[in-house]
Write a protein that holds these residues in place. Structure first.
Motif, short mmCIF file in Angstrom:
data_model
loop_
_atom_site.label_atom_id
_atom_site.label_comp_id
_atom_site.label_asym_id
_atom_site.label_seq_id
_atom_site.Cartn_x
_atom_site.Cartn_y
_atom_site.Cartn_z
N GLU A 168 0.94 -1.22 -0.02
CA GLU A 168 -0.07 0.07 0.03
C GLU A 168 0.83 1.16 -0.06
O GLU A 168 0.45 2.28 -0.59
CB GLU A 168 -1.10 0.04 1.16
N GLN A 169 1.74 1.26 0.92
CA GLN A 169 2.75 2.15 0.76
C GLN A 169 3.52 2.66 -0.63
O GLN A 169 3.56 3.77 -1.07
CB GLN A 169 4.05 2.25 1.55
N THR A 170 3.71 1.61 -1.21
CA THR A 170 4.42 1.61 -2.63
C THR A 170 3.21 2.13 -3.61
O THR A 170 3.60 3.01 -4.51
CB THR A 170 4.88 0.11 -3.06
N ARG A 171 2.16 1.77 -3.61
CA ARG A 171 1.08 2.09 -4.27
C ARG A 171 0.63 3.75 -4.25
O ARG A 171 0.59 4.62 -5.03
CB ARG A 171 -0.33 1.30 -4.09
N ILE A 172 0.73 4.23 -2.71
CA ILE A 172 0.62 5.52 -2.41
C ILE A 172 2.01 6.57 -3.22
O ILE A 172 1.53 7.61 -3.77
CB ILE A 172 0.44 5.93 -1.06
N LEU A 173 3.00 6.01 -2.82
CA LEU A 173 4.18 6.74 -3.20
C LEU A 173 4.27 7.14 -4.99
O LEU A 173 4.43 8.00 -5.33
CB LEU A 173 5.40 6.07 -2.95
N LYS A 174 3.81 5.81 -5.74
CA LYS A 174 3.80 5.96 -7.04
C LYS A 174 2.58 7.06 -7.65
O LYS A 174 2.93 7.61 -8.51
CB LYS A 174 3.45 4.71 -7.56
N ALA A 175 1.34 6.95 -6.82
CA ALA A 175 0.46 7.89 -7.19
C ALA A 175 0.76 9.32 -6.84
O ALA A 175 -0.24 10.24 -7.40
CB ALA A 175 -0.91 7.50 -6.34
N SER A 176 1.77 9.58 -5.98
CA SER A 176 2.18 10.88 -5.45
C SER A 176 2.99 11.68 -6.51
O SER A 176 3.46 12.87 -6.25
CB SER A 176 2.62 10.96 -4.14
N ILE A 177 3.63 10.70 -7.37
CA ILE A 177 4.65 11.55 -8.34
C ILE A 177 3.71 12.56 -9.42
O ILE A 177 2.84 12.04 -9.83
CB ILE A 177 5.46 10.37 -9.22
N PRO A 178 4.42 13.62 -9.53
CA PRO A 178 5.54 14.40 -9.03
C PRO A 178 5.19 14.61 -7.52
O PRO A 178 3.96 15.16 -7.24
CB PRO A 178 5.83 15.74 -9.83
N PHE A 179 6.26 14.83 -6.68
CA PHE A 179 5.94 15.11 -5.25
C PHE A 179 5.82 16.71 -5.04
O PHE A 179 6.44 17.47 -5.44
CB PHE A 179 6.90 14.66 -4.55
N ALA A 180 4.82 17.03 -4.43
CA ALA A 180 4.46 18.52 -4.12
C ALA A 180 4.66 18.79 -2.77
O ALA A 180 4.14 18.35 -1.82
CB ALA A 180 2.93 18.86 -4.54
N VAL A 181 5.77 19.67 -2.32
CA VAL A 181 6.38 19.67 -1.23
C VAL A 181 6.56 21.03 -0.58
O VAL A 181 6.61 22.08 -1.36
CB VAL A 181 7.80 19.05 -1.15
N VAL A 182 6.64 21.14 0.46
CA VAL A 182 6.87 22.50 1.31
C VAL A 182 8.02 21.94 2.22
O VAL A 182 8.09 21.17 3.07
CB VAL A 182 5.63 22.85 2.07
N GLY A 183 8.99 22.98 2.19
CA GLY A 183 10.11 23.19 3.21
C GLY A 183 10.08 24.12 4.28
O GLY A 183 9.89 25.20 4.03
N SER A 184 10.49 23.90 5.42
CA SER A 184 10.72 24.87 6.42
C SER A 184 11.72 24.07 7.53
O SER A 184 11.61 22.98 7.88
CB SER A 184 9.30 25.00 7.02
N ASN A 185 12.50 25.17 8.07
CA ASN A 185 13.20 24.69 9.34
C ASN A 185 12.83 25.28 10.54
O ASN A 185 13.59 25.37 11.57
CB ASN A 185 14.89 25.15 8.95
#
Length: 379
Positions: free
Chosen positions: A258-275
Motif C-alpha cells: 500500500e505504501q508503494t502504491r501511494i508513493l507511485k500515485a504521488s509523483i511528482p511530489f508537491a512539497v513544502v520545506g521549512s526549518n
C-alpha cells in the motif's frame, strides 16, 4: 560466530570423512543452531540446521561497519526552496555560510557546482551524504546552455569512478556518482517550461530524475492535482524517463504494498520545506505560519514531504543499483567503444593502430570482385 567456544578455523579438508554425530555433545551455547564439541573443538549442527541462514547477518554487520554513500543532486531555478528542503529532509544545515546573490549579480552569474558532504549517523548506521547544488541554473536571460556544466559534472563522476575501478587498488573506491536528481518545478506555471523539458531529456539517461513541485503551499488542493496531471502528461508526451519506483514483490506485506502504491500515485511530489519550529495545536511542529493558519511540513494532508522522504530512504538502495546497473554501464560501454578497450585485468588500454586496422578491415564488407579476407591469411 565462534565466540562462545574456543575458536578454530576449519575447512573441508580437515573434516575429511568425520561424522559429526560421533562427537560428544556439549550444552548448546556456541552459535544459533550450532553446538560445540568439548573434545575436539568442532562445531556440530543441530538436526535440520546448516547455518547459512546467518549469512544476511554477516552482510548486515559488514555493511553497517563500512557505512553507506549516497549522492543527491538538486536542480532548479533560484528561489524555489531547494536548500530549505534538503535541510528539512536530513535535519541538518548543509549551507551555514551561504550568501544569497542580488538581482544584479544573477544577471552575470553562470551555473556553478557546489558539492557539500556531511556524515550522518543514526542508531549506529553511518551515511556519507553528498548534496550537489547547482546555483545559477535558469537565472540567465539566455539559458540555452545553462545545463552543460551539470552534464559535464555527472559525466566526470562516471569517468572518475571508471578510472578508479580500473586501477590497481580497488578496495577503497569513493563513489561520487550522482544517484538521484531532484528536479524542482515552479508552481507558478501551467506545467513544464521549455527549459525543464530540455534539461530532463538531456540527463534522463545519466541519472535517476525525480520531479518535485516546489512551494506547494501556493496552490490549492485542486490546483495541485491539476498541475500534477499536466506535468505527467507532458513528461509522457516528450518521452522523458523519470525514476519509477519498483513494484512490490508478491511476498511483501500488505502495508508495504500500500505504501508503494501511494508513493507511485504521488509523483511528482508537491512539497513544502521549512526549518522553523512553530506551535500548532499545543505542540511544536516544523512549518510555515500564515495569517489563515499553519502549513505543517510533516503533515501528509498538507503536502508530500513525508512521501518524498519515505521514497528516498526506502528506495535508496534501488537508486544506487539503477545507477550502477543501468546509467553507469551505459556510460562505461560507450566510453570503451569510443576511447579504449579493457585488458584481461580490467585496465583501460588504448586501441593500437593494428587493432584498429584489423577491426575496420573485418567489419567492412569485402568488394564484390574479391573474396572475403580470412584470419588465417594474416598468420
Amino acid at each position: 560466530m565462534l565466540s562462545a567456544c574456543s575458536e578454530r578455523v576449519i575447512n573441508s579438508g580437515e573434516l575429511g570423512g568425520r561424522n559429526f554425530a560421533d562427537s560428544p555433545q556439549k550444552s548448546p551455547h556456541c552459535s544459533s543452531g550450532l553446538r560445540c564439541d568439548s573434545s575436539s573443538g568442532f562445531l556440530r549442527p543441530t538436526p535440520g540446521y546448516v547455518g547459512f541462514a546467518n549469512l544476511p547477518n554477516q552482510v548486515h554487520r559488514k555493511s553497517v561497519k563500512k557505512g553507506f554513500e549516497f549522492t543527491l543532486m538538486v536542480v532548479g531555478e533560484s528561489g524555489l526552496g531547494k536548500s530549505t528542503l534538503i535541510n528539512s529532509l536530513f535535519l541538518t544545515d548543509l549551507y551555514p555560510e551561504r550568501i544569497i546573490p542580488g538581482a544584479a549579480e544573477k544577471i552575470e552569474r553562470t551555473v556553478q557546482i557546489e558539492a557539500s558532504t556531511v556524515e550522518i549517523e543514526e542508531r549506529g548506521v553511518k551515511l556519507r551524504l553528498t548534496v550537489v547544488d547547482t546555483p545559477g541554473y535558469g537565472d540567465a536571460i539566455n539559458s540555452q546552455d545553462c545545463f552543460s556544466t551539470i552534464i559535464s559534472y555527472i559525466d566526470d563522476q562516471f569517468e572518475r569512478y571508471l578510472h578508479d575501478e580500473s586501477g590497481l587498488n580497488r578496495r577503497h573506491i569513493v563513489d561520487n556518482r550522482v544517484h538521484c536528481c531532484f528536479y524542482f518545478i515552479s508552481p507558478l506555471g501551467h506545467g513544464l517550461k521549455p527549459l525543464d523539458v530540455q534539461f530532463m531529456k538531456a540527463i534522463h539517461n545519466k541519472v535517476n530524475v525525480v520531479p518535485v513541485i516546489a512551494k506547494a503551499d501556493t496552490l490549492t488542493l485542486r490546483e495541485r492535482e491539476r498541475l500534477k496531471r499536466r506535468i505527467l502528461d507532458e513528461i509522457d508526451e516528450h518521452g522523458i524517463k523519470i525514476y519509477h519506483l519498483p513494484d512490490a514483490e508478491s511476498d511483501e506485506d500488505e502495508d508495504f504494498k500500500e505504501q508503494t502504491r501511494i508513493l507511485k500515485a504521488s509523483i511528482p511530489f508537491a512539497v513544502v520545506g521549512s526549518n522553523q519550529q512553530i506551535e500548532a495545536k499545543g505542540k511544536k511542529v516544523r512549518g510555515r505560519l500564515y495569517p489563515w493558519g499553519v502549513v505543517e511540513v510533516e503533515n501528509p494532508e498538507h503536502n508530500d514531504f513525508l512521501k518524498l522522504r519515505t521514497m528516498l530512504i526506502t528506495h535508496m538502495q534501488d537508486l544506487q543499483e539503477v545507477t550502477q546497473d543501468l546509467h553507469y554501464e551505459n556510460f562505461r560501454s560507450e566510453r570503451l567503444k569510443r576511447g579504449g578497450r579493457l585488458s584481461s585485468h580490467g585496465y583501460i588500454l588504448p586501441l593500437s593502430p593494428v587493432y584498429v586496422l584489423l577491426l575496420a578491415r573485418f567489419s567492412a564488407p569485402p568488394p564484390p570482385d574479391r573474396p572475403p579476407l580470412r584470419l588465417e591469411s594474416l598468420i
